[in-house]
Enzyme design. Structure first.
Site, short mmCIF file in Angstrom:
data_model
loop_
_atom_site.label_atom_id
_atom_site.label_comp_id
_atom_site.label_asym_id
_atom_site.label_seq_id
_atom_site.Cartn_x
_atom_site.Cartn_y
_atom_site.Cartn_z
CG ASP A 1 11.72 20.98 -2.75
OD1 ASP A 1 11.78 22.13 -3.22
OD2 ASP A 1 12.43 20.59 -1.79
CB ILE A 2 15.65 17.27 -2.36
CG1 ILE A 2 16.43 16.01 -2.03
CG2 ILE A 2 16.15 18.46 -1.55
CD1 ILE A 2 17.91 16.09 -2.45
CG ASN B 1 10.63 31.77 -2.15
OD1 ASN B 1 9.58 32.31 -1.84
ND2 ASN B 1 10.95 30.54 -1.75
CG HIS C 1 13.32 27.72 -7.87
ND1 HIS C 1 14.49 28.43 -7.70
CD2 HIS C 1 12.81 27.57 -6.64
CE1 HIS C 1 14.67 28.69 -6.42
NE2 HIS C 1 13.65 28.19 -5.74
P1 5GP Z 1 14.15 28.38 -2.70
O1 5GP Z 1 14.26 28.49 -1.21
O2 5GP Z 1 15.44 28.76 -3.40
O3 5GP Z 1 12.94 29.07 -3.25
O4 5GP Z 1 13.88 26.84 -2.98
C1 5GP Z 1 14.85 25.94 -3.36
C2 5GP Z 1 14.22 24.57 -3.27
O5 5GP Z 1 15.04 23.64 -3.94
C3 5GP Z 1 14.07 24.07 -1.82
O6 5GP Z 1 12.70 23.76 -1.58
C4 5GP Z 1 14.96 22.84 -1.77
O7 5GP Z 1 14.44 21.80 -0.97
C5 5GP Z 1 15.06 22.43 -3.24
N1 5GP Z 1 16.29 21.76 -3.59
C6 5GP Z 1 17.55 22.18 -3.28
N2 5GP Z 1 18.46 21.32 -3.77
C7 5GP Z 1 17.77 20.33 -4.40
C8 5GP Z 1 18.17 19.15 -5.10
O8 5GP Z 1 19.35 18.82 -5.25
N3 5GP Z 1 17.18 18.38 -5.60
C9 5GP Z 1 15.86 18.69 -5.46
N4 5GP Z 1 14.97 17.85 -6.01
N5 5GP Z 1 15.45 19.81 -4.82
C10 5GP Z 1 16.39 20.61 -4.29
#
Ligand code: 5GP
Ligand code: ZN
Length: 113
Positions: free
Chosen positions: A29-30, A86, A99
């Site tokens: 995760d970024i 989520n 995811h």
């Molecule tokens: P959500 O809130 O949708 O469950 O989680 C999305 C996750 O994707 C977040 O933890 C966010 O930091 C991660 N994320 C979003 N954009 C990117 C990206 O471009 N690269 C990576 N490695 N993670 C990402």
């Protein structure tokens, strides 16, 4: 396709990929919320849990299996970890491509919501 995760699958957005096969890909995760924070996704664009069909159920088993293997590789299988999916706005889903988060490496909160 302006989906961030589809672009990661296509190699158009760089990421630290830790595992991939025909069906899934896993990357760091970024914006990590724990020392170990990986994201495991199906390569196929499925928007969220609510879009899963019966035929997709083996895919979810596969995601969990890969997450378990990665937890071992990252050294957190014994200390413990959390898998999170989520779904939708109030579920905290920001990226509309299904995811699973793998979180570990510290004591996680006992408050889920
Ligand atoms: P959500 O809130 O949708 O469950 O989680 C999305 C996750 O994707 C977040 O933890 C966010 O930091 C991660 N994320 C979003 N954009 C990117 C990206 O471009 N690269 C990576 N490695 N993670 C990402
Ligand atoms: Zn996508």
């Amino acid at each position: 396709m302006n989906c961030i995760f589809c672009q990661i699958v296509a190699g158009k957005i760089p990421s630290e990929i830790l595992y991939q096969d025909e069906k899934v890909i896993a990357f760091r995760d970024i914006n990590p919320q724990a020392p170990i924070h990986l994201v495991i996704i199906p390569k196929r664009h499925i928007p969220s849990l609510t879009h899963l069909s019966e035929e997709d159920l083996p895919l979810i088993g596969h995601l969990v299996n890969i997450a378990n293997q990665l937890a071992k590789k990252e050294g957190i299988a014994e200390s413990g970890y959390r898998l999170v999916i989520n779904c939708g706005k109030q579920g905290g889903q920001l990226v509309p491509h299904l995811h699973m988060h793998l979180l570990g490496g510290r004591q996680l909160s006992d408050i889920l919501g």
